[in-house]
Design a protein around this motif. Structure first.
Motif, mmCIF file in Angstrom:
data_model
loop_
_atom_site.group_PDB
_atom_site.id
_atom_site.type_symbol
_atom_site.label_atom_id
_atom_site.label_comp_id
_atom_site.label_asym_id
_atom_site.label_seq_id
_atom_site.Cartn_x
_atom_site.Cartn_y
_atom_site.Cartn_z
ATOM 1 N N THR A 239 -6.990 -10.183 -7.369
ATOM 2 C CA THR A 239 -5.637 -9.768 -7.722
ATOM 3 C C THR A 239 -4.912 -10.899 -8.458
ATOM 4 O O THR A 239 -5.419 -12.030 -8.556
ATOM 5 N N LEU A 240 -3.715 -10.604 -8.943
ATOM 6 C CA LEU A 240 -2.933 -11.610 -9.649
ATOM 7 C C LEU A 240 -2.667 -12.828 -8.767
ATOM 8 O O LEU A 240 -2.819 -13.975 -9.211
ATOM 9 N N ASN A 241 -2.265 -12.590 -7.522
ATOM 10 C CA ASN A 241 -1.972 -13.707 -6.605
ATOM 11 C C ASN A 241 -3.220 -14.523 -6.314
ATOM 12 O O ASN A 241 -3.146 -15.754 -6.182
ATOM 13 N N GLN A 242 -4.347 -13.856 -6.174
ATOM 14 C CA GLN A 242 -5.583 -14.585 -5.895
ATOM 15 C C GLN A 242 -6.030 -15.395 -7.102
ATOM 16 O O GLN A 242 -6.529 -16.516 -6.956
ATOM 17 N N LEU A 243 -5.857 -14.855 -8.291
ATOM 18 C CA LEU A 243 -6.271 -15.562 -9.502
ATOM 19 C C LEU A 243 -5.473 -16.843 -9.717
ATOM 20 O O LEU A 243 -6.024 -17.888 -10.070
ATOM 21 N N GLN A 244 -4.168 -16.767 -9.505
ATOM 22 C CA GLN A 244 -3.327 -17.928 -9.805
ATOM 23 C C GLN A 244 -3.460 -19.040 -8.770
ATOM 24 O O GLN A 244 -2.887 -20.120 -8.953
ATOM 25 N N LYS A 245 -4.214 -18.824 -7.720
ATOM 26 C CA LYS A 245 -4.461 -19.899 -6.750
ATOM 27 C C LYS A 245 -5.440 -20.932 -7.290
ATOM 28 O O LYS A 245 -5.504 -22.047 -6.783
ATOM 29 N N HIS A 246 -6.236 -20.548 -8.285
ATOM 30 C CA HIS A 246 -7.168 -21.517 -8.866
ATOM 31 C C HIS A 246 -6.386 -22.502 -9.743
ATOM 32 O O HIS A 246 -5.490 -22.106 -10.493
ATOM 33 N N PRO A 247 -6.719 -23.799 -9.666
ATOM 34 C CA PRO A 247 -5.968 -24.799 -10.446
ATOM 35 C C PRO A 247 -5.987 -24.562 -11.950
ATOM 36 O O PRO A 247 -5.080 -25.027 -12.652
ATOM 37 N N TYR A 248 -7.002 -23.861 -12.469
ATOM 38 C CA TYR A 248 -7.123 -23.676 -13.906
ATOM 39 C C TYR A 248 -6.555 -22.348 -14.390
ATOM 40 O O TYR A 248 -6.735 -21.996 -15.563
ATOM 41 N N ILE A 249 -5.882 -21.606 -13.512
ATOM 42 C CA ILE A 249 -5.280 -20.341 -13.903
ATOM 43 C C ILE A 249 -3.831 -20.327 -13.417
ATOM 44 O O ILE A 249 -3.580 -20.337 -12.208
ATOM 45 N N ASN A 250 -2.894 -20.296 -14.341
ATOM 46 C CA ASN A 250 -1.491 -20.237 -13.953
ATOM 47 C C ASN A 250 -1.029 -18.785 -13.854
ATOM 48 O O ASN A 250 -1.810 -17.845 -14.076
ATOM 49 N N PHE A 251 0.248 -18.594 -13.573
ATOM 50 C CA PHE A 251 0.768 -17.240 -13.367
ATOM 51 C C PHE A 251 0.622 -16.377 -14.623
ATOM 52 O O PHE A 251 0.197 -15.218 -14.563
ATOM 53 N N TYR A 252 0.955 -16.943 -15.784
ATOM 54 C CA TYR A 252 0.918 -16.161 -17.011
ATOM 55 C C TYR A 252 -0.520 -15.810 -17.402
ATOM 56 O O TYR A 252 -0.782 -14.714 -17.920
ATOM 57 N N GLN A 253 -1.437 -16.717 -17.147
ATOM 58 C CA GLN A 253 -2.836 -16.423 -17.433
ATOM 59 C C GLN A 253 -3.379 -15.357 -16.484
ATOM 60 O O GLN A 253 -4.133 -14.473 -16.900
#
Length: 293
Positions: A239-253
């Motif tokens: 999901t969006l929240n799970q993706l943005q937890k990675h250091p190389y993926i921010n909220f917009y990405q």
């Protein structure tokens, strides 16, 4: 008229006399008790006078200025429990500091180490010093020979032995104790290195340490990454929240990825991300070791 007013019948006179006798007896008992109580401190002061030399047999008793009686007996600060430490006259918060120090791996290797206890005065240490007994299990020096002649006998908790220059540390298999031996890396940076590696899913290069805020560049040459094995994330399932937890993926990405999936379906490769303005080439290159589809 006054005689009639103060007249007491014979039966009442007997009762009054009986009450007066009881009062006199009670007064005598109270006076004797107070006299005995007053003499006790003087007796205690004589019998509980501090002994300067420990004879190795029976514990000695002390009386502090506040009237608190404490004991003096042999103890090992590495193994003494809270009851023993309190009996020695240490305050509860000092006992908590000892427990906290020991729980972090701290060891008292010689008597002088106990003098570093926070809040312990010089006078208190000198009174306790003759009774400190460090077990042979804890007397091994916490240092190794540096160069040829210089030896540092330091505690391993505050002053870990630093790694020599030719040595290297594998970022993906080390722990905080080994990390703290690297010059420039203390306890805080050691924890941050481990946490950042967990967020990434594993290191692929020592250069990633530069991404840790204020990390000392002089420490980077001490690290290597051998046979990197990363934990990958599936860009099509998170999901969006799970993706943005990675250091190389921010909220917009993360939002761009979820919108792409909604409009065009699952991503097939990283090449699909090139169509998104939030993913420049360097961002896609950084992600490559950490994603799957």
């Amino acid at each position: 008229m006054f005689r009639d007013f103060f007249y007491i019948r014979k039966s009442d006179r007997k009762a009054l006399l009986f009450v007066l006798c009881i009062m006199v007896v009670a007064l005598v008992v109270i006076l004797l008790t107070e006299s005995r109580t007053d003499s006790t401190p003087q007796y205690a002061a004589d019998t509980l006078r501090p002994q300067r030399i420990y004879d190795g047999q029976e514990p000695h008793y002390y009386q502090t200025e506040g009237g608190r009686t404490v004991e003096r007996f042999p103890f090992d600060p590495n193994t003494a429990d809270s009851t023993q430490l309190l009996r020695l006259g240490l305050r509860p918060w000092q006992v908590r500091n000892i427990y906290k120090y020991r729980s972090k791996g701290g060891v008292y290797r010689k008597k002088e180490d106990f003098a570093r206890l926070y809040g312990l005065t010089v006078k208190e240490y000198r009174e306790l010093e003759p009774y400190i007994r460090i077990s042979s299990d804890y007397t091994t020096p916490a240092s190794t020979l540096v160069g040829e002649e210089e030896r540092y006998e330091r505690d391993t908790l505050k002053y870990p032995i630093k790694t020599e220059v030719p040595q290297s540390v594998n970022l993906n298999t080390t722990d905080t104790m080994l990390l703290r031996k690297v010059p420039g890396v203390g306890e805080a940076f050691a924890r941050r290195i481990v946490r950042y590696g967990q967020r990434l899913g594993g290191y692929v290069s020592p250069e990633q340490l530069r991404e840790i805020e204020d990390f000392p560049e002089s420490a980077i040459p001490y690290f290597v990454v051998q046979q990197p094995h990363t934990q990958k994330i599936n860009l099509n399932k998170l999901t969006l929240n799970q993706l943005q937890k990675h250091p190389y993926i921010n909220f917009y990405q993360a939002k761009a990825i979820t919108e792409y999936r909604r409009l065009r379906g699952p991503l097939q490769s990283l090449q699909d991300l090139k169509l998104l303005k939030d993913f420049p080439p360097e961002a896609i290159q950084r992600l490559e070791p950490y994603v799957e589809f």
